[in-house]
Structures are given as C-alpha cells and as structure tokens.
Scaffold this motif. Structure first.
Motif, PDB file in Angstrom:
ATOM      1  N   ALA A 201       0.829  -1.212   0.000  1.00 29.08           N
ATOM      2  CA  ALA A 201       0.000   0.000   0.000  1.00 29.08           C
ATOM      3  C   ALA A 201       0.862   1.260   0.000  1.00 29.08           C
ATOM      4  O   ALA A 201       0.418   2.324  -0.421  1.00 29.08           O
ATOM      5  CB  ALA A 201      -0.931   0.001   1.209  1.00 29.08           C
ATOM      6  N   VAL A 202       2.110   1.110   0.440  1.00 28.67           N
ATOM      7  CA  VAL A 202       3.006   2.269   0.479  1.00 28.67           C
ATOM      8  C   VAL A 202       3.339   2.770  -0.926  1.00 28.67           C
ATOM      9  O   VAL A 202       3.776   3.912  -1.105  1.00 28.67           O
ATOM     10  CB  VAL A 202       4.309   1.905   1.243  1.00 28.67           C
ATOM     11  CG1 VAL A 202       5.235   1.046   0.376  1.00 28.67           C
ATOM     12  CG2 VAL A 202       5.016   3.145   1.735  1.00 28.67           C
ATOM     13  N   GLN A 203       3.088   1.953  -1.943  1.00 27.66           N
ATOM     14  CA  GLN A 203       3.378   2.353  -3.322  1.00 27.66           C
ATOM     15  C   GLN A 203       2.259   3.186  -3.941  1.00 27.66           C
ATOM     16  O   GLN A 203       2.470   3.822  -4.973  1.00 27.66           O
ATOM     17  CB  GLN A 203       3.604   1.111  -4.189  1.00 27.66           C
ATOM     18  CG  GLN A 203       4.787   0.262  -3.775  1.00 27.66           C
ATOM     19  CD  GLN A 203       4.899  -1.000  -4.599  1.00 27.66           C
ATOM     20  OE1 GLN A 203       3.942  -1.424  -5.256  1.00 27.66           O
ATOM     21  NE2 GLN A 203       6.060  -1.629  -4.579  1.00 27.66           N
ATOM     22  N   ALA A 204       1.099   3.172  -3.350  1.00 26.90           N
ATOM     23  CA  ALA A 204      -0.067   3.837  -3.944  1.00 26.90           C
ATOM     24  C   ALA A 204       0.056   5.360  -3.858  1.00 26.90           C
ATOM     25  O   ALA A 204       0.544   5.902  -2.860  1.00 26.90           O
ATOM     26  CB  ALA A 204      -1.338   3.379  -3.262  1.00 26.90           C
ATOM     27  N   THR A 205      -0.412   6.033  -4.895  1.00 28.60           N
ATOM     28  CA  THR A 205      -0.401   7.496  -4.911  1.00 28.60           C
ATOM     29  C   THR A 205      -1.764   8.082  -5.271  1.00 28.60           C
ATOM     30  O   THR A 205      -1.949   9.289  -5.190  1.00 28.60           O
ATOM     31  CB  THR A 205       0.636   8.021  -5.923  1.00 28.60           C
ATOM     32  OG1 THR A 205       0.284   7.578  -7.246  1.00 28.60           O
ATOM     33  CG2 THR A 205       2.036   7.536  -5.582  1.00 28.60           C
ATOM     34  N   ARG A 206      -2.715   7.226  -5.669  1.00 31.44           N
ATOM     35  CA  ARG A 206      -4.038   7.714  -6.075  1.00 31.44           C
ATOM     36  C   ARG A 206      -5.117   6.956  -5.307  1.00 31.44           C
ATOM     37  O   ARG A 206      -4.933   5.815  -4.906  1.00 31.44           O
ATOM     38  CB  ARG A 206      -4.239   7.515  -7.582  1.00 31.44           C
ATOM     39  CG  ARG A 206      -3.205   8.248  -8.425  1.00 31.44           C
ATOM     40  CD  ARG A 206      -3.463   8.062  -9.904  1.00 31.44           C
ATOM     41  NE  ARG A 206      -4.773   8.582 -10.299  1.00 31.44           N
ATOM     42  CZ  ARG A 206      -5.179   8.692 -11.566  1.00 31.44           C
ATOM     43  NH1 ARG A 206      -4.373   8.295 -12.544  1.00 31.44           N
ATOM     44  NH2 ARG A 206      -6.362   9.175 -11.845  1.00 31.44           N
ATOM     45  N   ASP A 207      -6.246   7.628  -5.125  1.00 35.51           N
ATOM     46  CA  ASP A 207      -7.409   7.032  -4.450  1.00 35.51           C
ATOM     47  C   ASP A 207      -7.016   6.397  -3.116  1.00 35.51           C
ATOM     48  O   ASP A 207      -7.406   5.271  -2.799  1.00 35.51           O
ATOM     49  CB  ASP A 207      -8.063   5.969  -5.350  1.00 35.51           C
ATOM     50  CG  ASP A 207      -8.501   6.535  -6.693  1.00 35.51           C
ATOM     51  OD1 ASP A 207      -8.990   7.683  -6.721  1.00 35.51           O
ATOM     52  OD2 ASP A 207      -8.339   5.829  -7.710  1.00 35.51           O
ATOM     53  N   LEU A 208      -6.263   7.137  -2.334  1.00 39.92           N
ATOM     54  CA  LEU A 208      -5.775   6.593  -1.070  1.00 39.92           C
ATOM     55  C   LEU A 208      -6.917   6.292  -0.097  1.00 39.92           C
ATOM     56  O   LEU A 208      -6.810   5.378   0.734  1.00 39.92           O
ATOM     57  CB  LEU A 208      -4.792   7.570  -0.419  1.00 39.92           C
ATOM     58  CG  LEU A 208      -3.524   7.894  -1.224  1.00 39.92           C
ATOM     59  CD1 LEU A 208      -2.600   8.799  -0.424  1.00 39.92           C
ATOM     60  CD2 LEU A 208      -2.795   6.617  -1.630  1.00 39.92           C
ATOM     61  N   ALA A 209      -8.007   7.052  -0.204  1.00 36.72           N
ATOM     62  CA  ALA A 209      -9.134   6.848   0.709  1.00 36.72           C
ATOM     63  C   ALA A 209      -9.806   5.493   0.498  1.00 36.72           C
ATOM     64  O   ALA A 209     -10.429   4.953   1.407  1.00 36.72           O
ATOM     65  CB  ALA A 209     -10.153   7.967   0.539  1.00 36.72           C
ATOM     66  N   SER A 210      -9.658   4.943  -0.702  1.00 44.09           N
ATOM     67  CA  SER A 210     -10.308   3.658  -1.003  1.00 44.09           C
ATOM     68  C   SER A 210      -9.432   2.457  -0.660  1.00 44.09           C
ATOM     69  O   SER A 210      -9.882   1.314  -0.764  1.00 44.09           O
ATOM     70  CB  SER A 210     -10.675   3.605  -2.494  1.00 44.09           C
ATOM     71  OG  SER A 210      -9.501   3.637  -3.306  1.00 44.09           O
ATOM     72  N   LEU A 211      -8.204   2.701  -0.239  1.00 46.55           N
ATOM     73  CA  LEU A 211      -7.310   1.602   0.112  1.00 46.55           C
ATOM     74  C   LEU A 211      -7.768   0.916   1.398  1.00 46.55           C
ATOM     75  O   LEU A 211      -8.321   1.573   2.287  1.00 46.55           O
ATOM     76  CB  LEU A 211      -5.881   2.116   0.303  1.00 46.55           C
ATOM     77  CG  LEU A 211      -5.153   2.667  -0.920  1.00 46.55           C
ATOM     78  CD1 LEU A 211      -3.807   3.237  -0.498  1.00 46.55           C
ATOM     79  CD2 LEU A 211      -4.971   1.595  -1.972  1.00 46.55           C
TER      80      LEU A 211
END
Length: 242
Positions: A201-211
């Motif tokens: 999850a640390v790689q994500a940069t978009r739609d963080l609220a949906s993680l």
C-alpha cells in the motif's frame, strides 16, 4: 560484534548463489516493472496509478529476497555448519543479530538498485509518470522487511524448503484467500493484515481513501510481521539444540 559481522559477511559472500540471487532481485524487479509499464497505454488522463505500476516488479523481486534471506541461515542448518557458527559465536542473540545486519545490508543494496531501475524505466516508458519519494523509499523498506521476515521464519523452521514455502505462502496465497472471501468486511480485514497487501500500500499514490489501509500504516503491519518472525526465530534459536 565486529567479528561476528565479519564472519557472517564472509559466509554470505562466499556462499554459492548469493551474487546470482542479488542480481536476480535487481533483474526481477526491473524486468517485471518494465513489462507492466510497457503494457500500459495512456493518452491524456490515465486512470492507472502509474507510480505503482512502475514498481510492480517489487512483487516478483520479493520472492528472490525471501529465498536469499532463508538461505542465509537455512544452508547452515542443512549442512550442519550451524554448529560451527555457534561454537565460534556462542551468544546466539549476537549470531542472529549479525546475520540480520549483514543480510539486510546486501538486500538494501539490491533493493535500491532494483527500485531505482524500476523508477527510471517507468519514466522512460510512461512519460506522464511523476517521481514521488514515498513509493520508492517505501518499496526499498518493503524488501528489507521481507528479508527480515524470511530470516526469522528460516531460523524457526530450520528447513530451507519449509521456510520458503511459509514465506511465499504468506506473500502470495494470502491475497488470493482475501479475494475469495465473500464477506466484504472480512475480505477487507484480511487485506489490512496481509503482509503483501498491507505492505505494498506504500506504493499507492491515487485514491488513497479507497485503500484497505493507509500507505505507512500498511508498512507498519509488515514491520509487525517481520518483528514476529524474528522474535519467533530468536526464541527457538535460544531454546533448541543446534
């Protein structure tokens, strides 16, 4: 401690396959990342998280990291050399700590090269991809934690094949189980506590609220897995005969 570190470094660098495995970490990480980036076709606004796509190879590189870390101590149990190691370094805590430091150091070098190569490849193949420090640094830390988890499991399991099976099962089978669970609440919980689903999850940069879990919190979950693995290995190393 200095002598123990030097001994572990000597054993690791002279062990057959170490340098090939380190090269494999870099090649697997960059290779799969390049393939994933080449498969993305974006014109104008792109719906995909390009930063995460460019780091896809970490999901393959982690398997090589796990094998390398398992063999760092698993080989000694297989050939009986662990008795010599314990005779040279009677303090078992010091021995395990030295192995952890040396293994982490070599994995760090390979992880930095692999992640840097993946980011550069992403820039070349995905012009719209912008560089962010969190996914890159987080990916390096992710591979480091996988190495510690694997070392701990191998110390506890003793058998390299068993340890590799346990670690790869945790990394790759857990997300599959989370997806096949029909209850949305339990599926999300499994993703939140899975070592790979939470850690990446640390790689994500978009739609963080949906993680399922926040980026740094996910890496924190993986840190707990690594701590649990090392703690289990340490306790069993202290209590069992060589």
């Amino acid at each position: 401690m200095k002598g123990a570190l030097l001994a572990e470094w000597t054993k690791l660098r002279t062990s057959p396959g170490t340098w090939w495995l380190l090269a494999g970490v870099v090649a697997a990480t960059i290779g799969l990342s390049a393939g994933a980036a080449a498969a993305i076709s974006c014109r104008g606004e792109c719906a995909a998280d390009l930063t995460k796509v460019s780091l896809t190879g970490v999901q393959l590189g982690q398997a090589v990291v796990a094998i390398l870390a398992v063999l760092a101590i698993g080989n000694e149990y297989s050939n009986g050399m662990v008795r010599v190691s314990l005779a040279a370094v009677p303090r078992r805590t010091r021995l395990l700590l030295a192995k952890a430091v040396v293994t982490s150091a070599v994995v760090l070098a390979a992880a930095v090269l692999g992640v840097a190569g993946s980011v550069l490849t992403g820039h070349l193949l995905l012009p719209a991809h912008g560089f962010l420090w969190r996914p890159a640094v987080g990916s390096v830390l992710y591979l480091e934690l996988i190495a510690l988890l694997s070392l701990g499991v191998a110390t506890a399991a003793r058998q390299p094949a068993t340890a590799v099976g346990i670690v790869l099962g945790l990394l790759y089978a857990w997300p599959v189980v989370a997806r096949v669970v029909t209850d949305p609440t339990w599926s999300r919980r499994l993703e939140q506590i899975g070592p790979m689903s939470a850690g990446t999850a640390v790689q994500a940069t978009r739609d963080l609220a949906s993680l399922p879990i926040a980026p740094w919190s996910g890496l924190g979950v993986l840190s707990l897995w690594a701590l649990a693995g090392m703690l289990a290995g340490w306790l069993l190393l202290l209590r069992r005969d060589a």
